[in-house]
Design a protein around this motif. Structure first.
Motif, PDB file in Angstrom:
ATOM      1  N   UNK A 185       0.523  -1.185  -0.025  1.00 38.65           N
ATOM      2  CA  UNK A 185       0.017   0.218  -0.103  1.00 38.65           C
ATOM      3  C   UNK A 185       0.317   1.198   0.315  1.00 38.65           C
ATOM      4  N   UNK A 186       0.433   2.311  -0.881  1.00 40.25           N
ATOM      5  CA  UNK A 186       1.392   3.510  -0.388  1.00 40.25           C
ATOM      6  C   UNK A 186       1.081   3.791   0.573  1.00 40.25           C
TER       7      UNK A 186
ATOM      8  N   UNK B 170       6.563  -4.471   5.111  1.00 42.52           N
ATOM      9  CA  UNK B 170       7.147  -4.584   5.773  1.00 42.52           C
ATOM     10  C   UNK B 170       7.401  -3.057   6.898  1.00 42.52           C
ATOM     11  N   UNK B 171       7.266  -2.744   8.339  1.00 42.57           N
ATOM     12  CA  UNK B 171       7.815  -1.450   8.433  1.00 42.57           C
ATOM     13  C   UNK B 171       9.016  -1.566   9.395  1.00 42.57           C
ATOM     14  N   UNK B 172       9.538  -0.630   9.428  1.00 39.83           N
ATOM     15  CA  UNK B 172      10.741  -0.088   9.837  1.00 39.83           C
ATOM     16  C   UNK B 172      11.001  -0.466  11.600  1.00 39.83           C
ATOM     17  N   UNK B 173      11.912  -1.090  11.739  1.00 43.44           N
ATOM     18  CA  UNK B 173      11.860  -1.414  13.450  1.00 43.44           C
ATOM     19  C   UNK B 173      12.469  -0.218  13.863  1.00 43.44           C
TER      20      UNK B 173
ATOM     21  N   UNK C 289       6.316   2.547   7.818  1.00 43.44           N
ATOM     22  CA  UNK C 289       5.195   0.956   7.071  1.00 43.44           C
ATOM     23  C   UNK C 289       5.319   0.258   5.328  1.00 43.44           C
ATOM     24  N   UNK C 290       6.933   0.567   5.401  1.00 42.94           N
ATOM     25  CA  UNK C 290       7.533   0.373   3.978  1.00 42.94           C
ATOM     26  C   UNK C 290       9.136   0.623   3.785  1.00 42.94           C
TER      27      UNK C 290
ATOM     28  N   UNK D 274      16.657  -1.961   3.612  1.00 42.13           N
ATOM     29  CA  UNK D 274      16.474   0.114   3.926  1.00 42.13           C
ATOM     30  C   UNK D 274      15.343   0.653   4.356  1.00 42.13           C
ATOM     31  N   UNK D 275      15.580   1.481   5.051  1.00 36.10           N
ATOM     32  CA  UNK D 275      13.837   2.377   5.183  1.00 36.10           C
ATOM     33  C   UNK D 275      13.717   3.081   4.415  1.00 36.10           C
ATOM     34  N   UNK D 276      12.148   3.244   4.254  1.00 33.86           N
ATOM     35  CA  UNK D 276      11.769   4.097   3.153  1.00 33.86           C
ATOM     36  C   UNK D 276      11.455   5.677   3.152  1.00 33.86           C
TER      37      UNK D 276
END
Length: 131
Positions: free
Chosen positions: A56-57, A96-99, A104-105, A118-120
């Motif tokens: 999802x966006x 997946x969400x960033x820890x 959320x990406x 890597x985190x979005x």
């Protein structure tokens, strides 16, 4: 030596405008589906081999991220709600969400050492271990 992949390939589906055969063709910006009766019939549509992802966006929370190609031939992922939502990322998204920051990406980044997530979020510096 000829490359059959570059020649138009018949799909066995009639054109919705003129009922001639539709063909898979390779153009300047990649593959597309066009009418075999060109130039009399100029019907054309995108070749949807990878219509999108199940991600999802994160910007509008309504659309899905789909793979697109820039005019320079580079792949990127953008919200299918364009032009209302202009969110895009240059790497393949993972749902997946960033820890670290709970964005959320995550993005799948390939390097010579291997693959990592890597985190979005551009403000977060999270990187997973190399796989």
């Amino acid at each position: 030596m000829t490359d059959n992949f570059l020649e138009p390939q018949s799909l066995g589906v009639p054109c919705p405008r003129c009922q001639r055969d539709l063909q898979l063709k390779k153009g300047r910006y990649g593959l597309f589906v066009g009418c075999s009766g060109y130039p009399e019939c100029d019907y054309m549509t995108a070749a949807d081999f990878d219509p999108g992802t199940d991600v999802s966006c994160p910007s509008c929370q309504q659309g899905k991220l789909v793979q697109k190609t820039s005019r320079f031939g580079h792949s990127f992922y953008a919200c299918d709600g364009y032009p209302a939502c202009k969110f895009s990322v240059p790497l393949p998204p993972v749902a997946e969400s960033c820890p670290t920051c709970n964005y959320p990406l995550l993005l799948r980044k390939r390097t010579t050492a291997g693959e990592r997530l890597v985190c979005g979020n551009s403000e977060c510096d999270y990187k997973s271990e190399i796989r």
